[in-house]
Design a protein around this motif. Structure first.
Motif, mmCIF file in Angstrom:
data_model
loop_
_atom_site.group_PDB
_atom_site.id
_atom_site.type_symbol
_atom_site.label_atom_id
_atom_site.label_comp_id
_atom_site.label_asym_id
_atom_site.label_seq_id
_atom_site.Cartn_x
_atom_site.Cartn_y
_atom_site.Cartn_z
ATOM 1 N N THR A 54 0.812 -1.215 0.000
ATOM 2 C CA THR A 54 0.000 0.000 0.000
ATOM 3 C C THR A 54 0.848 1.268 0.000
ATOM 4 O OG1 THR A 54 -0.107 0.020 2.420
ATOM 5 C CG2 THR A 54 -1.895 -1.125 1.232
ATOM 6 N N ALA A 55 2.162 1.112 0.123
ATOM 7 C CA ALA A 55 3.041 2.274 0.225
ATOM 8 C C ALA A 55 4.472 1.834 -0.065
ATOM 9 C CB ALA A 55 2.941 2.870 1.631
ATOM 10 N N PRO A 56 5.384 2.789 -0.226
ATOM 11 C CA PRO A 56 6.789 2.438 -0.421
ATOM 12 C C PRO A 56 7.354 1.736 0.811
ATOM 13 C CG PRO A 56 6.419 4.787 -0.822
ATOM 14 C CD PRO A 56 5.159 4.228 -0.231
ATOM 15 N N THR A 57 8.453 1.033 0.610
ATOM 16 C CA THR A 57 9.156 0.408 1.727
ATOM 17 C C THR A 57 10.048 1.443 2.405
ATOM 18 O OG1 THR A 57 11.130 -0.233 0.475
ATOM 19 C CG2 THR A 57 9.247 -1.779 0.437
ATOM 20 N N PRO A 58 10.483 1.179 3.634
ATOM 21 C CA PRO A 58 11.429 2.094 4.265
ATOM 22 C C PRO A 58 12.705 2.263 3.440
ATOM 23 C CG PRO A 58 10.499 0.617 5.897
ATOM 24 C CD PRO A 58 10.038 0.120 4.561
ATOM 25 N N THR A 59 13.159 1.211 2.801
ATOM 26 C CA THR A 59 14.376 1.302 1.990
ATOM 27 C C THR A 59 14.149 2.186 0.766
ATOM 28 O OG1 THR A 59 14.955 -0.910 2.754
ATOM 29 C CG2 THR A 59 16.182 -0.061 0.880
#
Length: 150
Positions: A54-59
């Motif tokens: 649902t969203a980008p990853t932390p990386t």
């Protein structure tokens, strides 16, 4: 925002008066929200990693942070010199390390200057953009402490 004041750390280990705070809160599964000042971001994991995508990853946000910092510094350089910013872009790609610990192995950033940028300004633009805060932090890493609240 969550409606309640975020918990603050009880000590400032840097000794600096300029402490920036944010809070990460679990939403569901592998999704989290990040409250930064009056802004809320979301992070998640891709489907193949067990998340819901649902969203980008932390990386990905890490790479985006570096790219946007480079873009900001390039944009400020252009603005300071009365040059157009229209068309300025930063393309970024990163690779993950194949060994342990898990980490980003390399990041490549390509600054695409505005088409009207004079040739004599290109080297200066790159030099300024390469000295952004996030890039400097990678070259001189901060002390990082991960603690468990009692």
């Amino acid at each position: 925002m969550s409606g309640s004041a975020p918990q603050t750390l009880d000590t400032d280990r840097t000794g600096s008066m300029d402490v920036h705070r944010l809070e990460v809160v679990h939403v569901e599964g592998d999704a989290y929200t990040v409250d930064v000042r009056e802004h809320r971001l979301r992070v998640d994991q891709p489907l193949e990693a067990g998340g819901t995508d649902t969203a980008p990853t932390p990386t990905e946000l890490f790479a985006a942070s570096l790219a946007t910092c480079v873009a900001y510094y390039a944009g400020r350089y252009l603005h300071r010199h009365g040059l157009p910013q229209t068309g300025l872009r930063v393309r970024t790609e990163f690779t993950m390390a194949s060994d342990r610990p898990p980490r980003v192995a390399s990041v490549r950033l390509v600054v695409v200057p505005p088409p009207e940028l004079p040739e004599r300004r290109r080297a200066a633009l790159l030099a300024v953009a390469s000295r952004c805060t996030v890039h400097n932090t990678l070259h001189q890493p901060p002390e990082v402490d991960v603690e468990l609240e009692p």
